[in-house]
Design an enzyme around this catalytic site. Sequence first.
Site, PDB file in Angstrom:
ATOM      1  N   ASP A   1      45.648 -67.460  46.560  1.00 41.36           N
ATOM      2  CA  ASP A   1      46.540 -68.344  45.795  1.00 41.36           C
ATOM      3  C   ASP A   1      47.801 -68.661  46.628  1.00 41.36           C
ATOM      4  OD1 ASP A   1      47.660 -69.273  42.964  1.00 41.36           O
ATOM      5  OD2 ASP A   1      49.173 -67.916  43.794  1.00 41.36           O
TER       6      ASP A   1
ATOM      7  N   LYS B   1      46.865 -76.521  42.828  1.00 40.36           N
ATOM      8  CA  LYS B   1      47.071 -76.229  44.264  1.00 40.36           C
ATOM      9  C   LYS B   1      45.747 -76.093  44.999  1.00 40.36           C
ATOM     10  CE  LYS B   1      47.081 -72.053  42.231  1.00 40.36           C
ATOM     11  NZ  LYS B   1      47.674 -71.638  41.003  1.00 40.36           N
TER      12      LYS B   1
ATOM     13  N   LYS C   1      49.251 -72.302  48.391  1.00 38.26           N
ATOM     14  CA  LYS C   1      50.616 -72.780  48.174  1.00 38.26           C
ATOM     15  C   LYS C   1      51.358 -72.978  49.494  1.00 38.26           C
ATOM     16  CE  LYS C   1      50.845 -70.677  43.579  1.00 38.26           C
ATOM     17  NZ  LYS C   1      51.110 -69.434  42.831  1.00 38.26           N
TER      18      LYS C   1
ATOM     19  N   GLU D   1      54.605 -81.197  41.832  1.00 42.09           N
ATOM     20  CA  GLU D   1      55.670 -80.184  41.805  1.00 42.09           C
ATOM     21  C   GLU D   1      55.195 -78.860  41.204  1.00 42.09           C
ATOM     22  OE1 GLU D   1      59.188 -80.633  42.985  1.00 42.09           O
ATOM     23  OE2 GLU D   1      58.561 -78.541  42.987  1.00 42.09           O
TER      24      GLU D   1
ATOM     25  N   GLY E   1      55.414 -72.724  40.166  1.00 40.95           N
ATOM     26  CA  GLY E   1      55.624 -73.088  38.755  1.00 40.95           C
ATOM     27  C   GLY E   1      56.836 -73.949  38.504  1.00 40.95           C
TER      28      GLY E   1
ATOM     29  N   GLY F   1      53.923 -69.652  33.938  1.00 46.84           N
ATOM     30  CA  GLY F   1      54.297 -69.613  32.524  1.00 46.84           C
ATOM     31  C   GLY F   1      54.339 -71.007  31.928  1.00 46.84           C
TER      32      GLY F   1
HETATM   33  N1  HSE Z   1      48.380 -66.708  39.658  1.00 46.23           N
HETATM   34  C1  HSE Z   1      49.648 -67.224  40.046  1.00 46.23           C
HETATM   35  C2  HSE Z   1      50.635 -66.072  40.229  1.00 46.23           C
HETATM   36  C3  HSE Z   1      50.259 -68.174  39.047  1.00 46.23           C
HETATM   37  O1  HSE Z   1      50.319 -64.909  39.992  1.00 46.23           O
HETATM   38  O2  HSE Z   1      51.740 -66.367  40.647  1.00 46.23           O
HETATM   39  C4  HSE Z   1      49.716 -69.549  39.140  1.00 46.23           C
HETATM   40  O3  HSE Z   1      50.010 -70.152  40.370  1.00 46.23           O
END
Ligand code: HSE
Length: 429
Positions: A198, A102, A202, A126, A131, A300
């Site tokens: 993060d 991402k 996204k 995707e 995830g 995961g």
């Molecule tokens: N670090 C991210 C989270 C997972 O905590 O959701 C990977 O995108």
Amino acid sequence: MGFKIGLLGLGTVGTGTAEILLTPAGRHPLLTEIEIAKVGVRSPDKPRDVKLSPGLMTSDLESIVTDPEIDIIVELIGGLEPARSLILKAINRGKHIVTANKAVISRYGDEIYTAANQAGVYVLLEASVAGGIPVIQPLKQSLGVNRIHSVIGIVNGTTNYILTRMSAEGVDFADVLAEAQELGYAEADPTADVDGLDAADKIAILASLAFGGRIKLSEVNCEGIRQVSAADIAYAENLGFVIKLLAIAERHQSNNLQVRVHPTLVPKTHPLASINGVNNAIFIEGEPLGQVMFFGPGAGKGATASAVVSDILNLVGILKNSGNNGQIHPLYSCSHQDYCTVAPIAELVTRFYCRFICQDSPGVIGQLGTGFGKHDVSLESVVQIGFKNNCAEVVVVTHDVLEGKVRAALKEIGSQDAIADIPSILRVL
Ligand code: HSE
């Protein structure tokens, strides 16, 4: 064997991807036509959890992206470089890309998709958002006929885990973070997660798909959860809310597009309020569909690998049908030419929750009301909730109001002698 894959990275997701590809029984029959031809890793001799022939491993990642035998590059090394350069090099050699990255897409999507369109190849992603939850292809295809009004996501599992525990146990952020780090649920450097970066990557990707234009990451308003206290969670609970880190992209009636990440008071009756722990969910509203929510594991090994291999499968399906003839399938490509105009956060209209620490003397609540009123901010409720260090603690919830007006009011109110502190300013969904 029909299609040759070059896998860059054999960490958690790379291992999960290889495991699915090596055990095709009971899955889609097209998987039997896919061969892992090369795997790029830092240490080719390191023992691995997945059974791959040692001859496939190389530390020379360039040799994979330039290998004329390879059809699809699966980039799972993460980070900005060398991922960006390897993706561009592979595209220029006519290879299709599957990536979970991402950070690269949200920063270099313009460069990467322009190169891909010129080369007549696909870049599928995707796994880059939420995830294992299918949301990218649904936005492009199943929801493609809708006019999207909003995309609201809990797209960071680490922060959702921290907020869920704070809420369940009444403990403060720093204590839960330290324990989550010890247990390996949070990174040693938690910045990207807890400061919302993060989630910003996204939502920039989701907004781009939902609203049909590229998004400048610098225009995504981004606030993390460090400022959220156990006290706010408790007060929010009493008022009928839970606090979640939401990533929101929405087009208002004014036609303003807002793209933002921040802790938010979510009414307990909203479907996102019940998303707990490391789970992710994306709530989408559009016309004519109405509301739909995607829920599941946002990270995961198996979950993310499921998304990666579904992209590989889609590519193989397209290539098998059309051949590699340079004709791009419009439902799998990115055809955005322009950037969306993202409105500044000051133009957001929403409700606010503000907590004040102030003198417990006559007229102070009146002063607060007057301060807000002067800036056209209408209040829904004002509650004195307790005392702290001989000061009164007062929580105010506003009606819907322009953010710029609330900020101006708070600046003025904060400068009054009777107001010791304004520890929390949170938006309400
Ligand atoms: N670090 C991210 C989270 C997972 O905590 O959701 C990977 O995108």
